[in-house]
Design a protein around this motif. Structure first.
Motif, PDB file in Angstrom:
ATOM      1  N   ALA A  75      38.215  19.059 -45.172  1.00 36.61           N
ATOM      2  CA  ALA A  75      37.437  17.909 -44.708  1.00 36.61           C
ATOM      3  C   ALA A  75      37.752  16.670 -45.549  1.00 36.61           C
ATOM      4  N   GLU A  76      37.819  16.847 -46.885  1.00 33.65           N
ATOM      5  CA  GLU A  76      38.119  15.721 -47.749  1.00 33.65           C
ATOM      6  C   GLU A  76      39.549  15.230 -47.525  1.00 33.65           C
ATOM      7  N   ALA A  77      40.455  16.152 -47.280  1.00 32.87           N
ATOM      8  CA  ALA A  77      41.838  15.777 -47.019  1.00 32.87           C
ATOM      9  C   ALA A  77      41.951  14.947 -45.748  1.00 32.87           C
ATOM     10  N   ILE A  78      41.252  15.378 -44.709  1.00 34.76           N
ATOM     11  CA  ILE A  78      41.280  14.651 -43.442  1.00 34.76           C
ATOM     12  C   ILE A  78      40.692  13.251 -43.606  1.00 34.76           C
ATOM     13  N   GLU A  79      39.571  13.144 -44.337  1.00 31.04           N
ATOM     14  CA  GLU A  79      38.957  11.839 -44.565  1.00 31.04           C
ATOM     15  C   GLU A  79      39.922  10.904 -45.287  1.00 31.04           C
ATOM     16  N   TYR A  80      40.616  11.444 -46.290  1.00 32.75           N
ATOM     17  CA  TYR A  80      41.571  10.636 -47.055  1.00 32.75           C
ATOM     18  C   TYR A  80      42.716  10.170 -46.170  1.00 32.75           C
ATOM     19  N   ILE A  81      43.237  11.069 -45.354  1.00 31.77           N
ATOM     20  CA  ILE A  81      44.363  10.750 -44.476  1.00 31.77           C
ATOM     21  C   ILE A  81      43.969   9.671 -43.469  1.00 31.77           C
ATOM     22  N   VAL A  82      42.801   9.834 -42.857  1.00 26.60           N
ATOM     23  CA  VAL A  82      42.339   8.864 -41.867  1.00 26.60           C
ATOM     24  C   VAL A  82      42.168   7.488 -42.503  1.00 26.60           C
ATOM     25  N   SER A 225      22.476   5.580 -51.931  1.00 26.70           N
ATOM     26  CA  SER A 225      21.523   6.621 -51.555  1.00 26.70           C
ATOM     27  C   SER A 225      21.865   7.210 -50.186  1.00 26.70           C
ATOM     28  N   MET A 226      22.195   6.344 -49.219  1.00 27.59           N
ATOM     29  CA  MET A 226      22.538   6.819 -47.883  1.00 27.59           C
ATOM     30  C   MET A 226      23.963   7.362 -47.828  1.00 27.59           C
ATOM     31  N   ASN A 227      24.884   6.745 -48.560  1.00 27.65           N
ATOM     32  CA  ASN A 227      26.259   7.247 -48.661  1.00 27.65           C
ATOM     33  C   ASN A 227      26.834   7.570 -47.279  1.00 27.65           C
ATOM     34  N   ILE A 228      26.823   6.580 -46.389  1.00 30.89           N
ATOM     35  CA  ILE A 228      27.231   6.802 -45.003  1.00 30.89           C
ATOM     36  C   ILE A 228      28.744   6.995 -44.926  1.00 30.89           C
ATOM     37  N   GLN A 229      29.163   8.091 -44.324  1.00 31.39           N
ATOM     38  CA  GLN A 229      30.570   8.398 -44.151  1.00 31.39           C
ATOM     39  C   GLN A 229      31.078   7.816 -42.824  1.00 31.39           C
ATOM     40  N   ARG A 230      32.338   8.053 -42.540  1.00 33.76           N
ATOM     41  CA  ARG A 230      32.951   7.556 -41.308  1.00 33.76           C
ATOM     42  C   ARG A 230      32.096   7.947 -40.103  1.00 33.76           C
ATOM     43  N   GLU A 265      27.665  10.351 -37.996  1.00 39.52           N
ATOM     44  CA  GLU A 265      28.863  10.630 -38.774  1.00 39.52           C
ATOM     45  C   GLU A 265      29.775  11.580 -37.994  1.00 39.52           C
ATOM     46  N   VAL A 266      31.071  11.486 -38.230  1.00 41.67           N
ATOM     47  CA  VAL A 266      32.016  12.282 -37.455  1.00 41.67           C
ATOM     48  C   VAL A 266      32.033  13.746 -37.891  1.00 41.67           C
ATOM     49  N   ARG A 267      31.514  14.048 -39.064  1.00 40.85           N
ATOM     50  CA  ARG A 267      31.455  15.435 -39.535  1.00 40.85           C
ATOM     51  C   ARG A 267      30.138  15.669 -40.262  1.00 40.85           C
ATOM     52  N   ALA A 268      29.773  16.940 -40.393  1.00 35.98           N
ATOM     53  CA  ALA A 268      28.559  17.292 -41.129  1.00 35.98           C
ATOM     54  C   ALA A 268      28.783  17.039 -42.615  1.00 35.98           C
ATOM     55  N   ILE A 269      27.806  16.444 -43.254  1.00 35.22           N
ATOM     56  CA  ILE A 269      27.892  16.156 -44.677  1.00 35.22           C
ATOM     57  C   ILE A 269      27.522  17.410 -45.464  1.00 35.22           C
ATOM     58  N   THR A 270      28.088  17.554 -46.662  1.00 31.07           N
ATOM     59  CA  THR A 270      27.857  18.743 -47.473  1.00 31.07           C
ATOM     60  C   THR A 270      27.269  18.359 -48.827  1.00 31.07           C
ATOM     61  N   ARG A 271      26.917  19.372 -49.585  1.00 32.72           N
ATOM     62  CA  ARG A 271      26.371  19.156 -50.923  1.00 32.72           C
ATOM     63  C   ARG A 271      27.350  18.379 -51.796  1.00 32.72           C
ATOM     64  N   ARG A 272      28.629  18.634 -51.601  1.00 37.30           N
ATOM     65  CA  ARG A 272      29.658  17.961 -52.385  1.00 37.30           C
ATOM     66  C   ARG A 272      29.605  16.444 -52.193  1.00 37.30           C
ATOM     67  N   ASP A 273      29.335  16.003 -50.939  1.00 36.74           N
ATOM     68  CA  ASP A 273      29.298  14.573 -50.649  1.00 36.74           C
ATOM     69  C   ASP A 273      28.190  13.874 -51.422  1.00 36.74           C
ATOM     70  N   PHE A 274      27.048  14.534 -51.555  1.00 41.69           N
ATOM     71  CA  PHE A 274      25.946  13.935 -52.302  1.00 41.69           C
ATOM     72  C   PHE A 274      26.191  14.019 -53.812  1.00 41.69           C
ATOM     73  N   ALA A 275      26.780  15.103 -54.269  1.00 40.53           N
ATOM     74  CA  ALA A 275      26.948  15.330 -55.696  1.00 40.53           C
ATOM     75  C   ALA A 275      27.925  14.355 -56.331  1.00 40.53           C
ATOM     76  N   LYS A 276      28.920  13.884 -55.568  1.00 44.46           N
ATOM     77  CA  LYS A 276      29.947  13.052 -56.167  1.00 44.46           C
ATOM     78  C   LYS A 276      29.595  11.562 -56.150  1.00 44.46           C
ATOM     79  N   VAL A 277      28.399  11.202 -55.663  1.00 44.83           N
ATOM     80  CA  VAL A 277      27.976   9.810 -55.622  1.00 44.83           C
ATOM     81  C   VAL A 277      26.702   9.635 -56.442  1.00 44.83           C
TER      82      VAL A 277
END
Length: 283
Positions: A75-82, A225-230, A265-277
């Motif tokens: 998922a992180e790889a795809i986000e980076y590529i896009v 706080s919201m950390n909105i992804q693509r 959002e285009v994908r489900a967010i995970t614990r990792r997404d919140f932890a790194k912000v």
């Protein structure tokens, strides 16, 4: 363009505050310096690049392979590529909305445990051998003796079934005072509708997916706080009679509008997404 959009937020309705806080509004081309402050939101319209020649296509493929080798998850790889292979089509700048909501939904299903399933299987076997449903026999015996019939503990528990992509709703109540404001507001509405709609190809035989969006909130506390992804736009609602009646100027321009934009959002967010912000407020 730096036209202002009047909104009816409490504490921000005076003319001085209006000029101070909403001076960076409108639709801007990506090659322009888009200005904003902590009272605004930038909605970036994006689309993937077209690889028109063999060399650029090869470079893109190498980028995909290298990214998947480096990133921790697909998922992180795809986000980076896009992100690396996208162009900004336009920047739409609006004030912080009158209403802003976020919805994060997790799926859980109530189900029975192995003990209940084993009891049901045993009951079925007994009925097959005797021709009598043991549950019916136990129930009738309980009625005759005046006792309560025992049951196998169903061992109910919650089983996780997945997480949906987050949903967001932005809503503005806009008051039009001049022709310049009307032009800016209707241009913003038109662009939201345009870039959230598909394109038609091959003589109406194929629909291409609408553009996706990056949302940059000027208020750093809300942004982190919201950390909105693509995201993609799921709905555009415009109420041209937001005051409760169709109130217009002599030239037919509505005086009050309510604009509501729904994103997902285009994908489900995970614990990792919140932890790194880290949640960071304004200094």
């Amino acid at each position: 363009m730096a036209n202002e959009i009047k909104q009816t937020a409490k504490g921000l309705s005076t003319k001085d505050n209006f000029k101070k806080n909403y001076r960076y509004l409108g639709v801007f081309q990506p090659d322009k310096n888009t200005k904003s402050d902590n009272m605004t939101i930038i909605f970036q319209v994006k689309q993937l690049k077209d690889f028109k020649d063999l060399a650029s296509a090869k470079t893109g493929l190498e980028s995909v392979i290298n990214t998947f080798a480096k990133e921790d998850s697909a998922a992180e790889a795809i986000e980076y590529i896009v992100e690396k292979n996208s162009n900004i089509i336009a920047n739409i700048v609006l004030p912080l909305p009158n209403s802003l909501s976020e919805s994060l939904s997790h799926g859980w299903q109530t189900t029975t445990g192995l003990q209940a399933k084993a009891g049901k299987t045993l009951s079925g076997l007994m009925e097959g051998f005797t021709g009598v449903d043991p549950n019916v026999a136990i129930g009738q015996a309980a009625n005759l003796t005046g006792t309560r019939a025992p049951i196998v503990d169903p061992s109910y528990f919650q089983q996780y079934s997945g997480t949906e992509p987050r949903k967001f709703s932005f809503s503005w109540e806009l008051v039009i005072q001049t022709k310049a404001e009307a032009q800016t507001i209707f241009e913003i509405i038109q662009k939201f509708k345009q870039y959230s709609s598909p394109e038609i190809l091959l003589s109406n035989a194929v629909l291409t997916a609408p553009n996706y969006w990056e949302i940059l909130i000027g208020n750093k506390l809300l942004d982190t706080s919201m950390n909105i992804q693509r995201s993609v736009i799921t709905q555009v609602d415009v109420d041209y009679a937001a005051s409760g009646l169709m109130d217009m100027y002599f030239d037919g321009t509505p005086k009050y509008l309510k604009l509501t934009i729904g994103f997902a959002e285009v994908r489900a967010i995970t614990r990792r997404d919140f932890a790194k912000v880290a949640v960071t407020g304004a200094k």
